[in-house]
Design an enzyme around this catalytic site. Structure first.
Site, short mmCIF file in Angstrom:
data_model
loop_
_atom_site.label_atom_id
_atom_site.label_comp_id
_atom_site.label_asym_id
_atom_site.label_seq_id
_atom_site.Cartn_x
_atom_site.Cartn_y
_atom_site.Cartn_z
N ASP A 32 0.97 -5.46 21.51
CA ASP A 32 0.25 -6.43 22.35
C ASP A 32 0.70 -6.37 23.81
O ASP A 32 0.12 -7.05 24.66
CB ASP A 32 0.46 -7.85 21.81
CG ASP A 32 -0.24 -8.05 20.47
OD1 ASP A 32 -1.20 -7.33 20.18
OD2 ASP A 32 0.19 -8.95 19.72
N LYS B 55 -8.54 -4.35 19.61
CA LYS B 55 -7.92 -5.67 19.83
C LYS B 55 -9.00 -6.62 20.37
O LYS B 55 -10.18 -6.38 20.18
CB LYS B 55 -6.73 -5.53 20.78
CG LYS B 55 -5.57 -4.75 20.16
CD LYS B 55 -4.97 -5.48 18.99
CE LYS B 55 -3.83 -4.70 18.35
NZ LYS B 55 -3.40 -5.31 17.09
N ARG C 110 -4.93 -11.25 27.11
CA ARG C 110 -3.87 -10.38 27.66
C ARG C 110 -4.39 -9.51 28.80
O ARG C 110 -3.63 -9.12 29.68
CB ARG C 110 -3.24 -9.55 26.55
CG ARG C 110 -2.57 -10.43 25.48
CD ARG C 110 -1.60 -9.68 24.61
NE ARG C 110 -1.40 -10.37 23.35
CZ ARG C 110 -0.65 -11.47 23.17
NH1 ARG C 110 0.00 -12.00 24.19
NH2 ARG C 110 -0.54 -12.03 21.98
C1 S3P Z 1 -0.25 -9.81 14.62
C2 S3P Z 1 -0.24 -8.47 14.42
C3 S3P Z 1 -0.76 -7.50 15.39
C4 S3P Z 1 -0.93 -8.11 16.78
C5 S3P Z 1 -1.56 -9.47 16.73
C6 S3P Z 1 -0.75 -10.42 15.88
C7 S3P Z 1 0.26 -10.70 13.56
O1 S3P Z 1 -2.01 -7.03 14.95
O2 S3P Z 1 -1.70 -7.26 17.59
O3 S3P Z 1 -1.68 -10.01 18.03
O4 S3P Z 1 0.54 -11.88 13.83
O5 S3P Z 1 0.42 -10.22 12.42
P1 S3P Z 1 -2.09 -5.80 13.90
O6 S3P Z 1 -1.21 -6.13 12.79
O7 S3P Z 1 -3.53 -5.74 13.49
O8 S3P Z 1 -1.66 -4.60 14.70
#
Ligand code: S3P
Length: 469
Positions: free
Chosen positions: A350, A377, A429
């Protein structure tokens, strides 16, 4: 719940001198979601402080209420399961570490049929994790979201949850709006993650809570492990085996019984990255960010910045809510371009948007690889960051899953009198990253809409004003 219902909030960001002071960023978004979900499944009263009171987490709270949990905000709100929490900008005024949320859970297996569609707003984490919970309950739920969320792929959770017995009717392409029916008993699964995704891992584990037998997730590339830590903290029988090549095998025994907990949510390292990078690239700055979560599965950005020459110190290292935490002091630094390999990506997934801003101000070239997930995203973050930085005069080369950025060597980026307009594309973001970039342009830039920032960092603009003093 979604910020799309509010008016766009354009804002101009221009150089304003050194940034100085001490800030505390809001609670960790990932941990906040999980604390509400697991508390809502425990039998008895859980207490949560430090919760991120942003729109994404409020989407989770509203959904858990709609499925029977009682979630009481710090300022009351009644005991009814569907008590309101203040509309689209809940919590913006009241965020703070001492605010106590109280949750009365329904017990694993006790979720109720929601009477209306679950509005997930902008939140992919709410959607995917809650799909996991619904999968092993005998309920049917419809998930809806804003324009950004409705473009994001859900097939990655539909596939494993279908193998467990849940059924799905998504919009074309496996997207929202989506209706699903869970099943009792669900079938325990052993699943090797095809994408490095903590959301997919967590969805399967949450489904496994109400599934008899062992649910197993095999994770070739480690991703954030908040679900594992917190499930254990709530008393679930969960083990993690790490193989010689680093593959993690997570096993959860269902049907689990969760015991209520008291949780103090640490500050979000993903939010801390914004004031940290702002201080590093803005001459004369020194900023202290207190109470930042330093879980190694999240701290990639800080390691990479230090490798680029960032003057960062980590003080007062301690443990909060089962997670490592530190205060970070960031001072203006001469950064040098770096090669960031793909295996680092999950630990800073992120943070790439703000990292690209740091790279744009460094000396020399930064290469980052293994970025395919950035394209799915809240927006296509690779394309939107590359496009916006190019308009600020940054030389870069965007490829399918990689980018090379030639830094300015500390010189301000182009832009002037706010006439460079950046479209944030409903992505918090992106908005925050270009806001920080704007402080280091020749004359400023304008962002079309800062309202998405309310999803994860409602106090972002107030924080920047405080630091600019
Ligand atoms: C998150 C996992 C990430 C991240 C998201 C929050 C989480 O996504 O990008 O902002 O809380 O498990 P991904 O697991 O799909 O990469």
């Amino acid at each position: 719940m979604s910020h799309t219902s509010s008016q766009p909030a354009p804002a101009t960001f221009a150089p304003s001198g050194p940034l100085t002071g001490t800030v505390r960023v809001p609670g960790d978004k990932s941990i906040s979601h999980r604390s509400l979900m697991l508390s809502a499944l425990a039998v008895g009263e859980s207490r949560v402080t430090g919760l991120l009171e942003g729109e994404d987490v409020m989407s989770t709270a509203a959904a858990m209420r709609a499925m029977g949990a009682v979630i009481i905000p710090p300022d009351g709100g009644g005991l009814s399961p569907d008590a309101g929490i203040g509309g689209g900008h809940a919590g913006q005024g009241g965020a703070g570490p001492d605010r106590l949320w109280t949750i009365h859970g329904v017990g694993v297996g006790g979720l109720l049929q929601p009477q209306t569609a679950l509005d997930m707003g902008n939140s992919g984490t709410s959607t995917r994790l809650l799909m996991g919970l619904v999968a092993s309950h005998a309920i049917t739920a419809t998930f809806i979201g804003d324009a950004s969320l409705s473009k994001r792929p859900m097939g990655r959770v539909i596939d494993p949850l279908s193998l467990m017995g849940a059924t799905f009717s998504p919009a074309p392409g496996g997207r929202l709006p989506l209706t699903m029916s869970g099943i009792v008993p669900a079938v325990p699964l052993s699943y090797r993650l095809p994408v490095a995704s903590a959301q997919v891992k967590s969805a399967i584990l949450l489904a496994g809570l109400n599934t008899p037998g062992i649910t197993e997730v095999i994770e070739p590339v480690p991703t954030r492990d908040h679900s594992e830590r917190m499930l254990r903290g709530f008393g679930a029988d969960l083990s993690v085996e790490v193989e010689a090549d680093g593959t993690r095998i997570i096993r959860l025994m269902g049907e689990a019984e969760l015991k209520p907990q008291t949780i103090d949510v640490p500050g979000d390292p993903s939010s801390a990255a914004f004031p940290v990078v702002a201080a590093l690239i803005t001459p004369g700055s020194e900023v202290r960010v207190t109470n930042v979560g330093m879980n190694p599965t999240r701290a990639g950005i800080f390691n990479v910045l230090v490798a680029m020459g960032a003057d960062l110190t980590f003080e007062n290292e301690r443990e909060v809510g089962g997670e490592p935490v530190a205060d970070i002091v960031a001072r203006h630094s001469v950064l040098t371009g770096i090669d960031v390999p793909p295996e680092v990506a999950p630990s800073m997934i992120d943070e790439y948007p703000i990292f690209f801003v740091a790279a744009a101000m460094a000396q020399g070239v930064t290469h980052a690889h293994g970025l395919d997930e950035l394209r799915v995203k809240e927006s296509d973050r690779l394309a939107i960051m590359a496009g916006g930085l190019a308009r600020l005069g940054v030389h870069l080369d965007e490829r399918e899953d990689a980018i090379s950025i030639t830094g300015s060597g500390g010189e301000p980026l182009a832009g002037g009198n706010g006439e460079v307009m950046i479209h944030a594309e409903l992505d918090h973001r992106i908005a925050m990253s270009f806001a920080i970039a704007g402080l280091n342009t020749r004359g400023g830039l304008t962002i079309d809409d800062m309202s998405p920032v309310a999803t994860s960092f409602p106090t972002f603009q107030a924080m920047l004003r405080d630091l600019a003093g």
